[in-house]
Design a protein around this motif. Structure first.
Motif, PDB file in Angstrom:
ATOM      1  N   CYS A  46      42.997  63.815 120.371  1.00 21.53           N
ATOM      2  CA  CYS A  46      44.280  64.507 120.197  1.00 21.53           C
ATOM      3  C   CYS A  46      44.386  65.120 118.799  1.00 21.53           C
ATOM      4  O   CYS A  46      45.307  65.879 118.530  1.00 21.53           O
ATOM      5  CB  CYS A  46      45.437  63.544 120.425  1.00 21.53           C
ATOM      6  SG  CYS A  46      45.681  62.357 119.083  1.00 21.53           S
ATOM      7  N   CYS A  80      49.428  58.332 122.248  1.00 18.01           N
ATOM      8  CA  CYS A  80      49.558  59.787 122.345  1.00 18.01           C
ATOM      9  C   CYS A  80      49.391  60.148 123.822  1.00 18.01           C
ATOM     10  O   CYS A  80      49.205  59.275 124.657  1.00 18.01           O
ATOM     11  CB  CYS A  80      48.515  60.482 121.485  1.00 18.01           C
ATOM     12  SG  CYS A  80      46.819  60.169 122.024  1.00 18.01           S
ATOM     13  N   ARG A  99      44.620  63.190 116.032  1.00 18.55           N
ATOM     14  CA  ARG A  99      45.100  62.151 115.114  1.00 18.55           C
ATOM     15  C   ARG A  99      43.924  61.307 114.626  1.00 18.55           C
ATOM     16  O   ARG A  99      43.019  60.990 115.388  1.00 18.55           O
ATOM     17  CB  ARG A  99      46.141  61.256 115.811  1.00 18.55           C
ATOM     18  CG  ARG A  99      47.464  61.971 116.000  1.00 18.55           C
ATOM     19  CD  ARG A  99      48.478  61.125 116.779  1.00 18.55           C
ATOM     20  NE  ARG A  99      49.704  61.916 116.945  1.00 18.55           N
ATOM     21  CZ  ARG A  99      49.842  62.868 117.861  1.00 18.55           C
ATOM     22  NH1 ARG A  99      48.860  63.116 118.711  1.00 18.55           N
ATOM     23  NH2 ARG A  99      50.955  63.580 117.910  1.00 18.55           N
TER      24      ARG A  99
HETATM   25 ZN    ZN Z   1      45.478  60.351 120.148  1.00 18.74          ZN
END
Ligand code: ZN
Length: 437
Positions: free
Chosen positions: A312, A248, A314
Motif C-alpha cells: 500500500c 490498510c 506504508r
Molecule cells: Zn498497508
C-alpha cells in the motif's frame, strides 16, 4: 488513501532514528515526572543517555497491568491535573478499572491516529459513519468519534443498544460506515438480514471493527450479512485507546503508528526479545503520550511483527491480527487453547452459526470443555441422525485442530446470548464447587 503520507511512508532508517530520539526523551520524562518510573529506572540504572540504540530498550524494566492497578487511579500520571483535559477508563472486569488521562496534546495525537487508520481502511469525507460502540468511559467511542471528525467524515454518535433504531438510522441517514465490536456487528447483520427492507435500503460499505478479536471466518460472516468491507484496528486503554495499529485496505497486517509507539515481541516465559516474524507477547512503549506514558507495557496479546514495507506504500511495521490474549488462553488438560481457534472451526462449518459458548468444568479432577454452538436453522431439529452427524463432524474437526476431546452441544437457533459490546463466550467453572457429573 493516506492521512499523513509523509510520516506513513518514511524510510525505515528515518523511523528508527525518530524512535530513538523520542525514546531517550521519554525515558527522562518518565524518570522526572512519575515517581513509579523514577524508582524503577533508578534501580535499573537507566537514563535517556544510556539508551544509545533501540535495542538498549531491553535495559528498561517492563510495566504490567498490575503496576497500573497498584497505582490506581492517578499514580502513573506525569502531569498535574490542571494539564489534563480528559479521563477514560476500561470496564475493569476484575477489580478496579484501568484509568487513562489525556492532555490536549494527547487528544490531538489520538485524533490523528484514528484519522490515519480510518483513511487507510478507505474512509473519506463523503462517508457517514455510525458509531455503535457504547459511549462513556470506554475509549472506543470517543476515540473513533474525534478521529473520524478530524478526517472530515460525518459522524453519528449512535452508541450501542436499541437495534431497531440502529437499523432505522442506517436506512434514513444513508449510513456508509459502521464502528462497532465484531460481536455487535454480527448481531446487526442478523437483524438486517431479517428486516423487511431490501438489501438496497442499506448503503453500508465499510466497517471499522475493534475492541475485541475477530477471526477471518467471523469477519467473512459480518461482511456477507452487512455487505461491507471490514477492517480491524487495535489499541487498549493502557496505551491511550484505539489507534495503536490498524489494517490498510490490503488487510495484510495492522500498521503500527511507529512514530508514536515502539513495539517489541518477547518470549513470555524468558522475557527475551524475539526477532521479526517470531510469535510472542506484544510489548509497547508510548513515544508521545504526555498524560500517562508507559514504558515497555506488556499487553498480554500474542502476535508477531513484520517490518517489510507494505504494497500500500506504508512503511510502518505490521502486526498480525492478535492470535489470542494470554489472559484468554485456556489450559485444558495441559493443552493451550485459544477461543479464537475454536471460533475458526465453528464459523467455517455448515449448519451452525457464529454464536457459541465455551464451558470449562472440572469433573472427577479432570478438565472438560463443552462447546455449545447454535444451529442456523431449526430444520435439522427433527432429525436425530442429522444432528448427530453435525455434532460428530464438529467434534472431529475440533479434535484435529486442538488435539483435545470436547463435548459438542447443539443449541436451538437464537437461544444463545447476543452481545452489544464485547462478547463473553467463555464460562470457566473450574473454581466453582465440583458439579455432579
Ligand atoms: Zn498497508
Amino acid at each position: 488513501m493516506f492521512y499523513q503520507k509523509d510520516v506513513e511512508t518514511m524510510r525505515r532508517a528515518d523511523i528508527e532514528a525518530l524512535q530513538l530520539q523520542k525514546l531517550k526523551k521519554m525515558v527522562d520524562y518518565c524518570y522526572h515526572n512519575i515517581p513509579f518510573y523514577h524508582e524503577r529506572l533508578q534501580a535499573a540504572g537507566v537514563t535517556g543517555d544510556k539508551i544509545k540504540t533501540l535495542s538498549d530498550i531491553q535495559y528498561i524494566p517492563f510495566t504490567t497491568k498490575d503496576d497500573i492497578r497498584d497505582n490506581y487511579p492517578f499514580g502513573m500520571m506525569a502531569r498535574p491535573m490542571k494539564d489534563i483535559v480528559r479521563i477514560h477508563a476500561s470496564s475493569g472486569t476484575t477489580g478496579k478499572p484501568t484509568v487513562g488521562v489525556y492532555t490536549q496534546g494527547d487528544i490531538d495525537v489520538w485524533a490523528d491516529l484514528i484519522a490515519r487508520i480510518a483513511a487507510a481502511s478507505g474512509v473519506t469525507q463523503d462517508d457517514i459513519i455510525q458509531i455503535s460502540f457504547g459511549y462513556g468511559l470506554f475509549t472506543g467511542a470517543l476515540g473513533l468519534h474525534y478521529g473520524l471528525e478530524k478526517l472530515g467524515a460525518t459522524v453519528i454518535p449512535a452508541s450501542s443498544g436499541n437495534t431497531a433504531k440502529q437499523l432505522m438510522m442506517f436506512r434514513d441517514f444513508g449510513v456508509t460506515g459502521l464502528v462497532a465490536t465484531p460481536s455487535y456487528a454480527l448481531y446487526l447483520g442478523e437483524m438486517v438480514k431479517e428486516s423487511p427492507y431490501p438489501a438496497s435500503a442499506y448503503k453500508l460499505r465499510l466497517g471499522l471493527l475493534g475492541s475485541e478479536g475477530c477471526t477471518e471466518e467471523m469477519r467473512a460472516q459480518i461482511e456477507k450479512n452487512l455487505h461491507m468491507f471490514v477492517t480491524d484496528n487495535y489499541g487498549m486503554t493502557e496505551l491511550g485507546g484505539p489507534g495503536v495499529s490498524g489494517e490498510c485496505e490490503l488487510r495484510c497486517g495492522l500498521h503500527f503508528a511507529e512514530d508514536h509507539f515502539l513495539p517489541e515481541i518477547i518470549d513470555r516465559d524468558t522475557l527475551e526479545q524475539k526477532g521479526p516474524g517470531e510469535v510472542g507477547e506484544l510489548v509497547v512503549t508510548t513515544l508521545s503520550r504526555e498524560g500517562m506514558p508507559v514504558l515497555r507495557y506488556r499487553t498480554k496479546d500474542i502476535t508477531r511483527i513484520n517490518y517489510e514495507p507494505c504494497a500500500c506504500g506504508r512503511t510502518h511495521a505490521r502486526m498480525d491480527k492478535v492470535m489470542g490474549r494470554t489472559d484468554d488462553m485456556l489450559i485444558i488438560k495441559g493443552v493451550n487453547v485459544f477461543p479464537s481457534q475454536i471460533e475458526s472451526v465453528l464459523v467455517g462449518m455448515e449448519h451452525v452459526g457464529p454464536h457459541y459458548q465455551l464451558i470449562v468444568r472440572k469433573q472427577n479432577f479432570l478438565d472438560t470443555l463443552e462447546v455449545k454452538v447454535e444451529l442456523t436453522s431449526g430444520e435439522l431439529l427433527s432429525s436425530y441422525g442429522e444432528l448427530e452427524a453435525v455434532q460428530r463432524k464438529i467434534h472431529d474437526r475440533l479434535k484435529s485442530v486442538l488435539g483435545l476431546e470436547t463435548k459438542v452441544t447443539l443449541a436451538e437457533p437464537k437461544s444463545l446470548e447476543r452481545f452489544q459490546g464485547k462478547a463473553k463466550r467463555v464460562l470457566d467453572l473450574r473454581n466453582q464447587p465440583e458439579e455432579k457429573a
